[in-house]
Design a protein around this motif. Structure first.
Motif: not given
Length: 313
Positions: A217-221
């Motif tokens: 999630r930190m890389l891909d919202p």
């Protein structure tokens, strides 16, 4: 010299419980700055926070400013939920709604831990898109909690999981490990449910999934919504008990399989198997074979102490 200060912050509710302890450990060992909160058993390791106290919840979230919140706290014992419906609803629904709102306020990614008991167990395996139909009040409160979380925080994730086991502080902490005494005391016969199909899941594996989900999630919202995770070995409680006996070279002839559906307590789904392909396609997941995981979890509770020396050597 450089001191490595983890910049990623995670807050874990229910950090004193079986799953919460594993989640706390998993994040901390993977270079996250982790803060755990609990209530009755919190001190001294964890922050003491009553999740029903909205001011206390607001304060810890605003002070710590977590990037991720993993919400493990819940009343998860179906028979307790039936006998104390209001208290269970407060924790499973109202507190979850408030936490979701506070998480949204600081832009934190919330992972709400839910259950396979949102399904009625008549047509497994269940995908995330299948319509829930909980049979008992526990499943209903967790489903209401899911809805409350997503209404208050559209970027949150729901993670549904089945029956858990792992490194327990007391055998009663898990519906799987609680059987160990019946297995060990082979001088009296023990009736074991051989009707409900379960998928025992190691808390270490769920913890790894939570961390992998958070890091993705930190890389891909776009990583949000509902997900399923589960062990992939189908077993009744009778079969788990036999596997436990086998793992420790103990007799199992005193264990009696009961194939009728249980008549006491909250209704249980016959087979609420979860389809985990959505997480698997994201490259997320970890599974510990049941025999290895249960041996690691239970050997400290062996009554026959000679065994402790030989079990791992």
């Amino acid at each position: 010299e450089d001191v490595d200060i983890p910049s990623r912050r995670v807050l874990i509710t229910g950090a004193t419980g079986l799953l919460g302890r594993a989640v706390f450990k998993e994040f901390r060992e993977n270079n996250w700055n982790a803060v755990g909160c609990g209530y009755r058993r919190a001190q001294p390791r964890f922050e003491q926070v009553n999740l029903l106290d909205s001011i206390a919840v607001h304060d810890i979230i605003h002070d710590f400013q977590p990037h991720v919140i993993v919400h493990c706290a819940a009343e998860r014992r179906p028979d307790v939920v039936e006998s104390q419906p209001d208290a269970a609803s407060q924790l499973n629904v109202a507190a979850s709604a408030n936490l979701a709102k506070e998480a949204a306020g600081v832009g934190a990614f919330l992972i709400y831990i839910s259950t396979d008991y949102v399904f009625d167990g008549t047509s497994p395996p269940y995908k995330e898109t299948d319509v829930p139909n909980p049979l008992n009040l526990y499943g209903k409160t967790k489903l209401e909690g899911e809805k409350a979380v997503l209404e208050n925080n559209e970027g949150a994730a729901i993670l549904r999981i089945p029956v858990l086991y792992g490194e327990v502080e007391r055998l009663e902490e898990s519906a799987v490990t609680v059987m160990f005494d019946k297995v060990q005391f082979s001088n009296k016969s023990a009736n074991m449910d051989h009707w409900q199909q379960r998928f025992p899941t190691n808390v270490k594996d769920v913890a790894a999934v939570c961390r992998q989900l958070a890091e993705k999630r930190m890389l891909d919202p776009s990583v949000k919504g509902t997900f399923h995770w589960s062990g992939n070995e189908q077993m009744t409680k009778y079969e788990m008990a036999c596997a436990i006996a086998d793992a420790f070279n103990l007799p199992s002839s005193h264990l009696r399989p009961i194939t009728d559906s249980p008549v006491v307590g909250a209704l249980r789904p016959r087979n609420a198997q979860l389809d985990c392909s959505k997480l698997e396609m994201l490259g997320i997941g970890q599974r510990t074979p049941f025999r290895a995981g249960i041996k690691e979890s239970l050997w400290p509770f062996l009554v026959d102490k000679r065994w402790r020396q030989t079990v791992f050597h």
